[in-house]
Design an enzyme around this catalytic site. Sequence first.
Site, short mmCIF file in Angstrom:
data_model
loop_
_atom_site.label_atom_id
_atom_site.label_comp_id
_atom_site.label_asym_id
_atom_site.label_seq_id
_atom_site.Cartn_x
_atom_site.Cartn_y
_atom_site.Cartn_z
N PRO A 20 0.85 -1.20 0.00
CA PRO A 20 0.00 0.00 0.00
C PRO A 20 0.88 1.25 0.00
CG PRO A 20 -0.04 -1.08 2.17
CD PRO A 20 0.78 -1.95 1.25
N GLN A 74 -6.75 -1.12 2.99
CA GLN A 74 -6.07 -0.88 4.28
C GLN A 74 -6.71 0.29 5.01
OE1 GLN A 74 -2.15 1.15 4.87
NE2 GLN A 74 -1.44 -0.87 5.48
N CYS A 105 2.30 3.26 9.88
CA CYS A 105 2.55 4.63 9.44
C CYS A 105 3.25 5.43 10.55
CB CYS A 105 1.24 5.33 9.04
SG CYS A 105 1.55 7.03 8.54
N LYS A 145 -0.36 -4.83 8.56
CA LYS A 145 0.95 -4.37 8.07
C LYS A 145 1.55 -3.51 9.17
CE LYS A 145 3.43 -2.27 4.28
NZ LYS A 145 3.68 -0.90 4.77
N GLY A 207 10.51 -4.34 2.67
CA GLY A 207 11.53 -3.37 3.02
C GLY A 207 12.84 -3.56 2.30
N GLY A 230 7.38 -2.03 -2.40
CA GLY A 230 6.93 -0.64 -2.37
C GLY A 230 7.67 0.20 -3.39
N ARG A 231 8.71 0.89 -2.95
CA ARG A 231 9.37 1.90 -3.79
C ARG A 231 9.93 1.34 -5.09
NH1 ARG A 231 13.02 3.85 0.98
NH2 ARG A 231 12.74 1.62 1.40
C1 LIG Z 1 4.88 7.09 -1.18
C2 LIG Z 1 4.68 6.02 -0.11
C3 LIG Z 1 3.46 5.91 0.50
C4 LIG Z 1 3.25 4.91 1.47
N1 LIG Z 1 2.00 4.75 2.00
C5 LIG Z 1 1.73 3.68 2.80
C6 LIG Z 1 0.41 3.38 3.21
O1 LIG Z 1 -0.57 4.06 2.84
N2 LIG Z 1 0.23 2.29 4.02
C7 LIG Z 1 1.29 1.51 4.43
O2 LIG Z 1 1.07 0.54 5.15
N3 LIG Z 1 2.53 1.78 4.06
C8 LIG Z 1 2.78 2.83 3.23
N4 LIG Z 1 4.05 3.04 2.78
C9 LIG Z 1 5.14 2.12 3.17
C10 LIG Z 1 5.31 1.01 2.13
O3 LIG Z 1 4.13 0.23 2.02
C11 LIG Z 1 6.49 0.07 2.50
O4 LIG Z 1 6.23 -0.52 3.74
C12 LIG Z 1 7.80 0.82 2.62
O5 LIG Z 1 7.99 1.73 1.53
C13 LIG Z 1 8.99 -0.16 2.65
O6 LIG Z 1 9.00 -0.98 1.52
P1 LIG Z 1 9.98 -0.69 0.24
O7 LIG Z 1 11.38 -0.64 0.78
O8 LIG Z 1 9.71 -1.83 -0.68
O9 LIG Z 1 9.58 0.65 -0.30
C14 LIG Z 1 4.30 4.05 1.85
C15 LIG Z 1 5.55 4.21 1.23
C16 LIG Z 1 5.75 5.16 0.26
C17 LIG Z 1 7.10 5.26 -0.42
#
Ligand SMILES: Cc1cc2nc3c(=O)[nH]c(=O)nc-3n(C[C@H](O)[C@H](O)[C@H](O)COP(=O)(O)O)c2cc1C
Length: 322
Positions: A20, A74, A105, A145, A207, A230-231
Site C-alpha cells: 500500500p 487498508q 505509518c 501491516k 523493506g 513498495g518503492r
Molecule cells: C509514497 C509512499 C506511500 C506509502 N503509504 C503507505 C500506506 O498508505 N500504508 C502503508 O502501510 N505503508 C505505506 N508506505 C510504506 C510502504 O508500504 C512500505 O512498507 C515501505 O515503503 C517499505 O517498503 P519498500 O522498501 O519496498 O519501499 C508508503 C511508502 C511510500 C514510499
Amino acid sequence: MIKPFKIGDIEVKSPILLAPMAGVTDYSFRILCKELGAGVVYSEFVSAHGIIRENINTLDLIKFYDEERPIGVQIFGDYPEVMAKAAKYVVDNFQPDILDINYGCPVPKITKKGAGSAALKDLVLMKDITQAVVASVPEVPVTIKMRAGWDLQSIIVEKAGELLEKASVKAIALHPRTAKQTYKGNANWELIKLLKETVSIPVIGNGDITKPDDVFRMYEQTGCDAIMIGRAALGNPWFFKQANALLHGNTAPEPTIQERVELCKRHFDLLLESRGTRKGLYLMRKHFGWYIKSFPGAADFRVRLVEAESIDSAKSILDEII
Ligand SMILES: Cc1cc2nc3c(=O)[nH]c(=O)nc-3n(C[C@H](O)[C@H](O)[C@H](O)COP(=O)(O)O)c2cc1C
C-alpha cells in the site's frame, strides 16, 4: 523454495505483492502492477474516521474494480469501535478480498492521534483494535501491516506476532524498521525471520527490495511466505514480471525506453479516466518523474513533463521521447 501461498481461503497466484502506498496505489497503478504479475494489490491507507463519516474523498480511495482482485483495503485509526465500524462499512459496501490494518505509518500527524504505528507502543490498543476489527468482519480475512516497534529500544515483533495470531489475523506484513527510523538505516530482515519463527500464519516480508533478485535473498534469509514491494515498483510495474520470472527460473528483460514510455502513457490515460483531467494531470506529475529516467536526456524530458500545463502537451513530450 516457493510454497503455495494463501491468505485465509484466498489462493494467491504470485507471492510478490504490491505494498500500500498513499498517493500512489490507486486504480491506475494497481491495475498495471496486477497485469504485470502482482499477486495482491492494496489500496492506500484510508482513515477509519473518514469512512464512518462517509466522507466522499475518503470513500473514493476505496473504490476498485473486480479485475484487480484479490485486493486488500487498508484502514488506519485510533479507537477500536471506530475501526470496527469502518471495517464493516468497507466490507459491506465494497467487498474487498482482504481487510488490512495499518500499524506502520510513522507520520506524526497520524501517530499523535494514536493511529498507525502508535499501536506499536501500546500493545493493549493493538489487541483491542485487532480483536474488534476481526469480530466485525468475520467473512473477510483481516491482515496486518506493521513496523518492528516504536524505536530500537522497543522492538515488539514477537509479542505483537503472538497477540495478532491469537486475535485470528490471517497474515502479517512486516517492514522491519521502527517508527522512529522512518526510512533511515536499513530494513532489518533478521526481524522478518524472527516473526516467521514466532507465528504459524503467513509472514509477508517488506523493506529495501530494490532489484528483482533481492526477492531470493529475502526468501533465503527470512523464510517468509511472500514479499511486498513498495518503492521499487514506482515507475516500474515490470518489477513484478521480472521477479516472477526469476522465481520460475526464467528472466524477463529490462523494458526498453519505448516500452517504458508506452506504459507511462497508459498509466496517464488510466489516471485521467479514473480521476478526471485536472486531478489526473496533477497526480501524474510524480509518476512522470519515476518513469522517465535512466536514459540520455531523461532529466530534461522530466522537467518539461512536470511543467506541462495541458494533457496534450504532456502527451506530445512523451511522443517526442519515443
Ligand atoms: C509514497 C509512499 C506511500 C506509502 N503509504 C503507505 C500506506 O498508505 N500504508 C502503508 O502501510 N505503508 C505505506 N508506505 C510504506 C510502504 O508500504 C512500505 O512498507 C515501505 O515503503 C517499505 O517498503 P519498500 O522498501 O519496498 O519501499 C508508503 C511508502 C511510500 C514510499
